[in-house]
Motif scaffolding. Structure first.
Motif, PDB file in Angstrom:
ATOM      1  N   PRO A 189       0.800  -1.230   0.000  1.00 46.22           N
ATOM      2  CA  PRO A 189       0.000   0.000   0.000  1.00 46.22           C
ATOM      3  C   PRO A 189       0.838   1.288   0.000  1.00 46.22           C
ATOM      4  CG  PRO A 189      -1.040  -1.625   1.380  1.00 46.22           C
ATOM      5  CD  PRO A 189       0.312  -2.192   1.002  1.00 46.22           C
ATOM      6  N   PRO A 190       1.898   1.387   0.802  1.00 47.78           N
ATOM      7  CA  PRO A 190       2.692   2.625   0.742  1.00 47.78           C
ATOM      8  C   PRO A 190       3.358   2.840  -0.624  1.00 47.78           C
ATOM      9  CG  PRO A 190       3.138   1.461   2.779  1.00 47.78           C
ATOM     10  CD  PRO A 190       2.325   0.536   1.925  1.00 47.78           C
ATOM     11  N   GLN A 191       3.779   1.769  -1.280  1.00 50.79           N
ATOM     12  CA  GLN A 191       4.360   1.914  -2.619  1.00 50.79           C
ATOM     13  C   GLN A 191       3.311   2.453  -3.589  1.00 50.79           C
ATOM     14  OE1 GLN A 191       5.749  -2.123  -3.113  1.00 50.79           O
ATOM     15  NE2 GLN A 191       7.853  -1.563  -2.596  1.00 50.79           N
ATOM     16  N   GLY A 192       2.088   1.935  -3.493  1.00 50.22           N
ATOM     17  CA  GLY A 192       1.004   2.440  -4.320  1.00 50.22           C
ATOM     18  C   GLY A 192       0.732   3.905  -4.032  1.00 50.22           C
ATOM     19  N   GLY A 193       0.792   4.285  -2.759  1.00 51.38           N
ATOM     20  CA  GLY A 193       0.597   5.677  -2.379  1.00 51.38           C
ATOM     21  C   GLY A 193       1.647   6.596  -2.985  1.00 51.38           C
ATOM     22  N   LEU A 194       2.888   6.138  -3.029  1.00 52.73           N
ATOM     23  CA  LEU A 194       3.947   6.952  -3.627  1.00 52.73           C
ATOM     24  C   LEU A 194       3.733   7.104  -5.132  1.00 52.73           C
ATOM     25  CD1 LEU A 194       6.561   8.546  -3.535  1.00 52.73           C
ATOM     26  CD2 LEU A 194       7.813   6.373  -3.695  1.00 52.73           C
ATOM     27  N   LEU A 195       3.354   6.039  -5.805  1.00 50.68           N
ATOM     28  CA  LEU A 195       3.089   6.138  -7.244  1.00 50.68           C
ATOM     29  C   LEU A 195       1.978   7.154  -7.511  1.00 50.68           C
ATOM     30  CD1 LEU A 195       3.292   2.397  -8.415  1.00 50.68           C
ATOM     31  CD2 LEU A 195       5.091   4.145  -8.438  1.00 50.68           C
ATOM     32  N   ARG A 196       0.948   7.131  -6.689  1.00 47.59           N
ATOM     33  CA  ARG A 196      -0.147   8.103  -6.830  1.00 47.59           C
ATOM     34  C   ARG A 196       0.350   9.525  -6.630  1.00 47.59           C
ATOM     35  NH1 ARG A 196      -3.997   7.175  -2.588  1.00 47.59           N
ATOM     36  NH2 ARG A 196      -4.947   9.036  -3.408  1.00 47.59           N
ATOM     37  N   LEU A 197       1.170   9.737  -5.598  1.00 52.18           N
ATOM     38  CA  LEU A 197       1.700  11.080  -5.341  1.00 52.18           C
ATOM     39  C   LEU A 197       2.529  11.583  -6.517  1.00 52.18           C
ATOM     40  CD1 LEU A 197       2.877  11.091  -1.605  1.00 52.18           C
ATOM     41  CD2 LEU A 197       1.089  12.482  -2.624  1.00 52.18           C
ATOM     42  N   GLY A 206       2.469 -15.002   7.999  1.00 56.81           N
ATOM     43  CA  GLY A 206       1.974 -14.599   9.308  1.00 56.81           C
ATOM     44  C   GLY A 206       2.781 -13.502   9.954  1.00 56.81           C
ATOM     45  N   HIS A 207       3.860 -13.023   9.316  1.00 52.02           N
ATOM     46  CA  HIS A 207       4.659 -11.948   9.866  1.00 52.02           C
ATOM     47  C   HIS A 207       4.161 -10.643   9.275  1.00 52.02           C
ATOM     48  CE1 HIS A 207       7.290 -15.003  11.405  1.00 52.02           C
ATOM     49  NE2 HIS A 207       7.407 -15.518  10.188  1.00 52.02           N
ATOM     50  N   ARG A 208       4.140  -9.568  10.071  1.00 49.13           N
ATOM     51  CA  ARG A 208       3.549  -8.330   9.594  1.00 49.13           C
ATOM     52  C   ARG A 208       4.542  -7.192   9.613  1.00 49.13           C
ATOM     53  NH1 ARG A 208      -1.925  -7.028  11.273  1.00 49.13           N
ATOM     54  NH2 ARG A 208      -1.705  -6.046   9.277  1.00 49.13           N
ATOM     55  N   GLU A 209       5.822  -7.467   9.577  1.00 51.16           N
ATOM     56  CA  GLU A 209       6.823  -6.418   9.617  1.00 51.16           C
ATOM     57  C   GLU A 209       6.643  -5.447   8.460  1.00 51.16           C
ATOM     58  OE1 GLU A 209      10.739  -7.812  10.136  1.00 51.16           O
ATOM     59  OE2 GLU A 209      11.629  -6.048   9.253  1.00 51.16           O
ATOM     60  N   GLY A 210       6.733  -4.179   8.769  1.00 45.92           N
ATOM     61  CA  GLY A 210       6.683  -3.153   7.742  1.00 45.92           C
ATOM     62  C   GLY A 210       5.283  -2.791   7.283  1.00 45.92           C
ATOM     63  N   VAL A 211       4.265  -3.375   7.866  1.00 43.16           N
ATOM     64  CA  VAL A 211       2.900  -3.077   7.446  1.00 43.16           C
ATOM     65  C   VAL A 211       2.338  -2.009   8.363  1.00 43.16           C
ATOM     66  CG1 VAL A 211       0.589  -3.997   7.129  1.00 43.16           C
ATOM     67  CG2 VAL A 211       2.571  -5.412   6.620  1.00 43.16           C
ATOM     68  N   PRO A 212       1.890  -0.880   7.806  1.00 41.98           N
ATOM     69  CA  PRO A 212       1.334   0.165   8.657  1.00 41.98           C
ATOM     70  C   PRO A 212      -0.072  -0.206   9.113  1.00 41.98           C
ATOM     71  CG  PRO A 212       1.216   0.803   6.363  1.00 41.98           C
ATOM     72  CD  PRO A 212       1.901  -0.533   6.418  1.00 41.98           C
ATOM     73  N   GLY A 213      -0.208  -0.559  10.363  1.00 43.22           N
ATOM     74  CA  GLY A 213      -1.510  -1.011  10.847  1.00 43.22           C
ATOM     75  C   GLY A 213      -1.968  -2.135   9.964  1.00 43.22           C
ATOM     76  N   ASP A 214      -3.115  -2.030   9.405  1.00 46.03           N
ATOM     77  CA  ASP A 214      -3.542  -2.936   8.350  1.00 46.03           C
ATOM     78  C   ASP A 214      -3.398  -2.218   7.031  1.00 46.03           C
ATOM     79  OD1 ASP A 214      -6.070  -4.250  10.427  1.00 46.03           O
ATOM     80  OD2 ASP A 214      -4.247  -5.226   9.803  1.00 46.03           O
ATOM     81  N   GLY A 215      -2.672  -1.176   7.005  1.00 46.12           N
ATOM     82  CA  GLY A 215      -2.600  -0.006   6.227  1.00 46.12           C
ATOM     83  C   GLY A 215      -2.635   0.005   4.724  1.00 46.12           C
ATOM     84  N   VAL A 216      -3.399   0.873   4.209  1.00 47.02           N
ATOM     85  CA  VAL A 216      -3.395   1.177   2.797  1.00 47.02           C
ATOM     86  C   VAL A 216      -3.595   2.656   2.618  1.00 47.02           C
ATOM     87  CG1 VAL A 216      -4.482  -1.005   2.346  1.00 47.02           C
ATOM     88  CG2 VAL A 216      -5.841   1.007   2.291  1.00 47.02           C
ATOM     89  N   GLY A 217      -3.279   3.053   1.404  1.00 50.85           N
ATOM     90  CA  GLY A 217      -3.481   4.448   1.068  1.00 50.85           C
ATOM     91  C   GLY A 217      -4.713   5.002   1.695  1.00 50.85           C
ATOM     92  N   ASP A 218      -5.783   4.986   1.010  1.00 49.70           N
ATOM     93  CA  ASP A 218      -7.028   5.478   1.560  1.00 49.70           C
ATOM     94  C   ASP A 218      -8.091   4.402   1.446  1.00 49.70           C
ATOM     95  OD1 ASP A 218      -7.250   5.542  -1.115  1.00 49.70           O
ATOM     96  OD2 ASP A 218      -7.822   7.628  -1.291  1.00 49.70           O
ATOM     97  N   GLY A 219      -7.658   3.166   1.676  1.00 50.91           N
ATOM     98  CA  GLY A 219      -8.584   2.051   1.534  1.00 50.91           C
ATOM     99  C   GLY A 219      -8.823   1.703   0.099  1.00 50.91           C
ATOM    100  N   GLY A 220      -8.008   2.295  -0.783  1.00 54.66           N
ATOM    101  CA  GLY A 220      -8.105   1.965  -2.183  1.00 54.66           C
ATOM    102  C   GLY A 220      -8.952   2.902  -2.990  1.00 54.66           C
ATOM    103  N   SER A 221      -9.668   3.789  -2.361  1.00 55.77           N
ATOM    104  CA  SER A 221     -10.508   4.672  -3.150  1.00 55.77           C
ATOM    105  C   SER A 221      -9.689   5.809  -3.732  1.00 55.77           C
ATOM    106  CB  SER A 221     -11.635   5.233  -2.289  1.00 55.77           C
ATOM    107  OG  SER A 221     -11.116   6.003  -1.244  1.00 55.77           O
ATOM    108  N   SER A 222     -10.225   6.449  -4.718  1.00 54.50           N
ATOM    109  CA  SER A 222      -9.631   7.635  -5.343  1.00 54.50           C
ATOM    110  C   SER A 222      -8.268   7.361  -5.933  1.00 54.50           C
ATOM    111  CB  SER A 222      -9.540   8.783  -4.350  1.00 54.50           C
ATOM    112  OG  SER A 222     -10.793   9.046  -3.801  1.00 54.50           O
TER     113      SER A 222
END
Length: 195
Positions: free
Chosen positions: A44-52, A178-194
């Motif tokens: 998700p953060p990589q997708g957020g950077l591409l959008r920015l 089952g490892h969650r290292e580097g994941v912001p919360g359950d995090g995504v950009g804005d839940g995928g919208s916009s």
């Protein structure tokens, strides 16, 4: 569900408020969107950077790190992975040669187009059951709440916790195990919208 003979609520879950429902839906949307991004080999953060970058190409690494709410030291390693994959490129800033200007590559643009399709499908899935008018009303209300809370438009607050990634693939395979290292919360950009 009715009431008991004495007028009391029947046993079961207590009614929940708007804040809980927002958190519940947000976590659910974030999880589903992150799963969809695995198909594009993105986090998700990589997708957020591409959008920015699509919206404002040529910005400095520091500006992008600030927009994502990510420490600059983490951003460099984070961007290294996308550059290694040929999705972004750093160029010397023509105004200040000490800085790098970050741009999407042609390949990054192709991945972004796929990301937008995934985002549109995610938006449709998360809002199915609402009419177009209800969807617009909900979006307006949520935007107003986000503004009131001082949240940056289109930037997930969980990006602040992104750790430098050695490899996007290694991280995703770790999450599947089952490892969650580097994941912001359950995090995504804005839940995928916009997208």
């Amino acid at each position: 569900m009715g009431t008991t003979n004495e007028g009391e609520r029947p046993p079961g879950p207590h009614p929940t408020g708007a804040a809980f429902l927002l958190a519940q839906l947000g976590a659910h949307a974030a999880k589903l969107f992150a799963e969809r991004l695995v198909e594009l080999d993105l986090t998700p953060p990589q997708g957020g950077l591409l959008r920015l970058l699509a919206g404002s190409p040529g910005r400095s690494q520091r500006e992008l790190a600030d927009d994502l709410g990510m420490p600059p030291s983490r951003f460099v390693a984070f961007a290294d992975e996308l550059e290694r994959r040929g999705l972004i490129e750093r160029r010397k800033n023509p105004v200040d040669r000490r800085l790098y200007a970050v741009h999407l590559t042609d390949e990054g643009g192709k991945v972004l187009a796929k990301l937008r399709k995934v985002g549109a499908e995610h938006e449709r899935r998360m809002t199915e059951g609402l009419s177009e008018e209800e969807r617009e009303q909900l979006t307006g209300l949520l935007r107003r709440l986000a503004d009131r809370q001082g949240l940056s438009p289109g930037v997930h607050p969980g990006f602040r916790s992104v750790r430098a990634e050695r490899s996007g693939r290694a991280e995703r395979s770790g999450r599947r195990a089952g490892h969650r290292e580097g994941v912001p919360g359950d995090g995504v950009g804005d839940g995928g919208s916009s997208m």
